[in-house]
Enzyme design. Structure first.
Site, PDB file in Angstrom:
ATOM      1  N   ASP A  39      11.671  24.821   5.389  1.00 33.10           N
ATOM      2  CA  ASP A  39      11.946  25.925   6.439  1.00 33.10           C
ATOM      3  C   ASP A  39      12.216  25.283   7.726  1.00 33.10           C
ATOM      4  O   ASP A  39      11.458  24.482   8.175  1.00 33.10           O
ATOM      5  CB  ASP A  39      10.694  26.967   6.473  1.00 33.10           C
ATOM      6  CG  ASP A  39      11.251  28.304   7.201  1.00 33.10           C
ATOM      7  OD1 ASP A  39      11.693  29.304   6.257  1.00 33.10           O
ATOM      8  OD2 ASP A  39      11.081  28.340   8.288  1.00 33.10           O
ATOM      9  N   ILE A  40      13.347  25.607   8.380  1.00 33.68           N
ATOM     10  CA  ILE A  40      13.812  24.952   9.635  1.00 33.68           C
ATOM     11  C   ILE A  40      12.806  25.891  10.693  1.00 33.68           C
ATOM     12  O   ILE A  40      12.810  27.192  10.761  1.00 33.68           O
ATOM     13  CB  ILE A  40      15.343  25.353   9.953  1.00 33.68           C
ATOM     14  CG1 ILE A  40      16.159  24.823   8.911  1.00 33.68           C
ATOM     15  CG2 ILE A  40      15.513  24.658  11.434  1.00 33.68           C
ATOM     16  CD1 ILE A  40      17.441  24.872   8.965  1.00 33.68           C
ATOM     17  N   ASN A  89      19.317  30.497  17.024  1.00 29.62           N
ATOM     18  CA  ASN A  89      20.395  31.423  17.175  1.00 29.62           C
ATOM     19  C   ASN A  89      20.249  32.457  18.661  1.00 29.62           C
ATOM     20  O   ASN A  89      21.561  32.647  18.945  1.00 29.62           O
ATOM     21  CB  ASN A  89      19.759  32.585  16.041  1.00 29.62           C
ATOM     22  CG  ASN A  89      20.664  32.212  14.860  1.00 29.62           C
ATOM     23  OD1 ASN A  89      21.758  31.419  14.851  1.00 29.62           O
ATOM     24  ND2 ASN A  89      20.003  32.577  13.752  1.00 29.62           N
ATOM     25  N   ASP A 128      24.586  28.642  12.168  1.00 24.91           N
ATOM     26  CA  ASP A 128      25.368  28.168  11.268  1.00 24.91           C
ATOM     27  C   ASP A 128      25.581  26.754  11.228  1.00 24.91           C
ATOM     28  O   ASP A 128      25.436  26.058   9.935  1.00 24.91           O
ATOM     29  CB  ASP A 128      26.641  29.052  11.128  1.00 24.91           C
ATOM     30  CG  ASP A 128      26.495  30.404  10.902  1.00 24.91           C
ATOM     31  OD1 ASP A 128      25.284  30.750  10.601  1.00 24.91           O
ATOM     32  OD2 ASP A 128      27.574  31.134  10.823  1.00 24.91           O
ATOM     33  N   GLU A 135      16.830  30.797   6.581  1.00 29.36           N
ATOM     34  CA  GLU A 135      16.850  29.166   6.951  1.00 29.36           C
ATOM     35  C   GLU A 135      15.749  28.827   5.963  1.00 29.36           C
ATOM     36  O   GLU A 135      15.078  27.716   6.354  1.00 29.36           O
ATOM     37  CB  GLU A 135      16.364  28.845   8.354  1.00 29.36           C
ATOM     38  CG  GLU A 135      15.076  29.558   8.622  1.00 29.36           C
ATOM     39  CD  GLU A 135      14.726  30.949   8.894  1.00 29.36           C
ATOM     40  OE1 GLU A 135      15.584  31.918   8.704  1.00 29.36           O
ATOM     41  OE2 GLU A 135      13.732  31.384   9.546  1.00 29.36           O
TER      42      GLU A 135
END
Lengths: 299, 212
Positions: free
Chosen positions: A176-177, A184, A193, A219
Site C-alpha cells: 500500500d502506498i 492526490n 495516477d 493504491e
C-alpha cells in the site's frame, strides 16, 4: 473465363491439391501473400514450399477429405494459421504470422469420386487481435497495465490447488502506498495516477516473470510469488521498499517521493483457503501501517 | 409414443437402411484408423423413427445433462440432410488431446481453451466419416457446416432441442463409439430431416435394385 476471374479476384486464398498433395491451383491471393508465384509452385508438393504443413494435423485433415469427402475447419483458435504468411496489419498486437481460418473440402470427378482437395484461407488477424485485446482488458488494470484483482484472485486459487497437490510453497506480498491521498490532494489526481503507474513499473522491473503482480484496488497492490518461502519473499519486499524510498518520481518538473508499507504471508499446510492467506498478508500490512509505515511485516 | 417404423418405411426398407448403416459404419471404422491412427469401435447402429415433438424427449433421455459432458452438433446438406450429434461424456482436456498425436500445450489455461477446438476437430472427422459413408452408399454426397459445441447447461440443451422443427419426423441412427485403448467413448446420432425422407426411400430402392 469468368470463374477464373473470380478465382483470382476474391479476397480469399484458394489452393487446390491433388491426392498426392501436389499443388494444382494457386490463386492470386496466395501469390500475393506468400510471394510464391503459381508457375513456381504448381505441380510441386505443398510440403516442399511449406514444410510446416508436413505434420499430423494437416495430413489427418487431408486424409479425412480424401477418405470421407469431409469438410475440415482448421480454426485460428487451435492452429493460429496454416500457411506461415506475413501479416498485412497486426492491429497493434504482435503477431508473427497472419492469423487464419482455413476450410478444406473435396472436389469430385464425374463419378463422385474425390479427386482434389480445395483449401480456402481466410485472414482473421483482425478478429484475433480484437479477441486478444478483450482477453487483456478482462485481466488487466486499465491505468497501470498490471493484472487486475479478479485475475489475481483466480490465479491465487489455482496456486492454492497446486499447493494442495504438490506441497510447493508460495508467498504473497500486499502493498500500500503511504499517504497516497495527500499526493492526490496536493498535486492533483493526474499526479496520483502518475505515481500509481510509476510504482507499478518499478515493481515490475524487480520481480520475476512468473510472479503475478496486480492492482488490488485504489493504491493497494498485491504480488504472488510462486515457489517462494517467507524468508525470500521478505527480502524481495524489503528490496522493493528500499527502491521506492530512494526513487524520486518526477511529475511535470515536480519531484515526488513516496514510501510503501507491506505485509507478507506464506502458504502453510494449515492455511485453510486462499482467502485466509490474503487475510494474513492484509493483517500484516495493517500492522505495518499502524507501527509507522515504510516497512515490511509478516504474519 | 413411438410411431411404428412401418408407418414410414416398409420392413424391407428398414432392413435395407440397417444394412446400409452396417456397411457404412464398417467402412468408416477401417478408414478412420487410417486417418487418425486409432481404431474406433462403432457399435451396430440402432435405427429409430421419432415423430412429432417426441424428439426433444428422446434427446433429453439420451443425452445426459451432467458436468463435463460435451455435445457437438454439425449440420449437413444435400439430398440427404440433417444433423450429426456427438456426445462425449466425462472427458478431460488431456484425454481428448491424447486422441490426436499433435503437440499441445501443457498448461491448464491454454489446454482448456484448446479442448473445445480439439473436440470440434475430432467430432468433425467422426461425423463426417459416418455421414460420408452413408451418403456414398446412397449414391449422393453432402456438404457440411462447421461443427459447434453446445454449451452444456439447461439453456444449451433447450437450444439444441429448439433447433429442430416441432413437427419433424426424424430417422435417428445411433451408435456407440469407443476409441480403443484410450478409454474414451460416447455416442453418435445422425438425425435426418423430414424433407429428405422421400428422397431416402427412393435412394433405398435404388440401392436394392443395384443388387438385383
Amino acid at each position: 473465363m469468368i470463374f477464373e476471374q473470380i478465382f483470382n479476384m476474391v479476397n480469399v486464398g484458394i489452393v487446390i491439391l491433388d491426392r498426392d498433395l501436389n499443388v494444382r491451383q494457386w490463386n492470386r491471393w496466395m501469390e500475393t501473400h506468400s510471394k510464391i508465384s503459381g508457375n513456381e509452385i504448381i505441380g510441386k508438393s505443398i510440403f516442399h514450399f511449406f514444410p510446416s504443413l508436413d505434420a499430423p494435423w494437416f495430413k489427418r485433415n487431408c486424409k479425412s477429405v480424401l477418405a470421407f469427402g469431409n469438410f475440415s475447419f482448421l480454426s485460428q483458435k487451435l492452429h493460429k494459421y496454416c500457411f506461415p504468411l506475413k501479416p498485412v496489419n497486426t492491429f497493434g498486437i504482435k503477431f508473427d504470422h497472419m492469423q487464419q481460418n482455413c476450410t478444406m473440402g473435396p472436389l469430385r470427378d464425374q463419378t463422385n469420386v474425390v479427386e482434389y482437395i480445395f483449401l480456402m484461407v481466410h485472414d482473421v488477424t483482425e478478429v484475433a487481435a480484437y479477441e486478444q485485446k478483450l482477453i487483456e482488458m478482462n485481466i488487466k488494470d486499465a491505468l497501470t497495465g498490471v493484472y487486475n484483482r479478479r485475475y489475481f484472485e483466480s490465479r491465487i486459487e489455482e496456486e492454492f490447488e497446486r499447493h494442495k497437490r504438490y506441497k510447493r510453497s508460495f508467498s504473497i506480498i500486499m502493498q500500500d502506498i503511504d499517504y497516497f491521498k495527500k499526493i492526490n490532494d496536493t498535486y492533483g489526481h493526474q499526479a496520483g495516477d502518475f505515481i500509481l503507474k510509476s510504482f507499478s513499473t518499478s515493481v515490475m522491473s524487480r520481480i520475476r516473470a512468473v510472479d503475478i503482480f496486480a492492482r488490488y484496488g485504489g493504491e493497494e497492490f498485491c504480488c504472488m510469488l510462486p515457489e517462494t518461502e517467507l524468508v525470500s519473499a521478505l527480502s524481495v519486499a524489503e528490496d522493493i521498499r528500499k527502491r521506492i524510498e530512494h526513487t524520486t518520481f518526477e511529475f511535470k518538473n515536480t519531484p515526488l517521493n513516496i514510501t510503501i508499507s507491506q505485509g507478507v504471508s506464506e502458504m502453510k499446510p494449515d492455511t485453510s483457503c486462499a482467502e485466509s492467506l490474503l487475510k494474513k498478508a492484509d493483517d500484516a500490512l495493517y500492522e505495518a501501517k499502524r507501527s509507522g509505515r515504510n516497512r515490511v511485516l509478516n504474519k | 409414443m413411438e410411431p411404428n417404423l412401418n408407418d414410414i418405411f416398409s420392413s424391407d426398407e428398414k432392413d435395407i437402411l440397417q444394412e446400409i448403416m452396417n456397411i457404412a459404419f464398417g467402412n468408416a471404422t477401417a478408414d478412420l484408423a487410417q486417418v487418425i491412427d486409432i481404431y474406433v469401435v462403432l457399435s451396430v447402429p440402432n435405427i429409430k423413427v421419432i415423430d412429432i415433438g417426441d424428439l426433444p424427449h428422446y434427446i433429453k433421455q439420451n443425452i445426459p445433462s451432467s458436468e463435463n459432458t460435451s455435445i457437438l452438433q454439425q449440420k449437413f446438406w444435400g439430398e440427404f440432410r440433417g444433423s450429426g450429434i456427438l456426445v462425449f461424456p466425462q472427458t478431460s482436456g488431456k484425454d481428448i488431446a491424447g486422441i490426436l498425436d499433435d503437440q499441445f500445450s501443457d498448461d491448464g489455461f491454454t489446454l482448456h481453451r484448446q479442448k473445445t477446438e480439439i473436440l470440434l476437430e475430432i467430432g468433425n472427422i467422426l461425423i463426417g466419416a459416418c455421414v460420408g459413408k452413408v451418403s456414398e452408399l446412397l449414391g449422393t454426397f453432402v456438404t457440411y457446416s462447421p461443427p459447434h459445441l453446445i454449451v452444456d447447461d439447461s439453456e444449451g440443451h433447450n437450444n439444441l432441442i429448439n433447433s429442430f422443427e416441432e413437427n419433424q419426423t426424424a430417422i435417428v441412427m445411433k451408435t456407440i463409439f469407443e476409441f480403443e485403448n484410450k478409454n474414451i467413448n460416447g455416442f453418435l446420432m445422425i438425425l435426418t430431416d423430414n424433407e429428405s425422407i422421400d428422397w431416402l426411400r427412393h435412394a433405398l430402392q435404388n440401392f436394392m435394385e443395384s443388387y438385383e
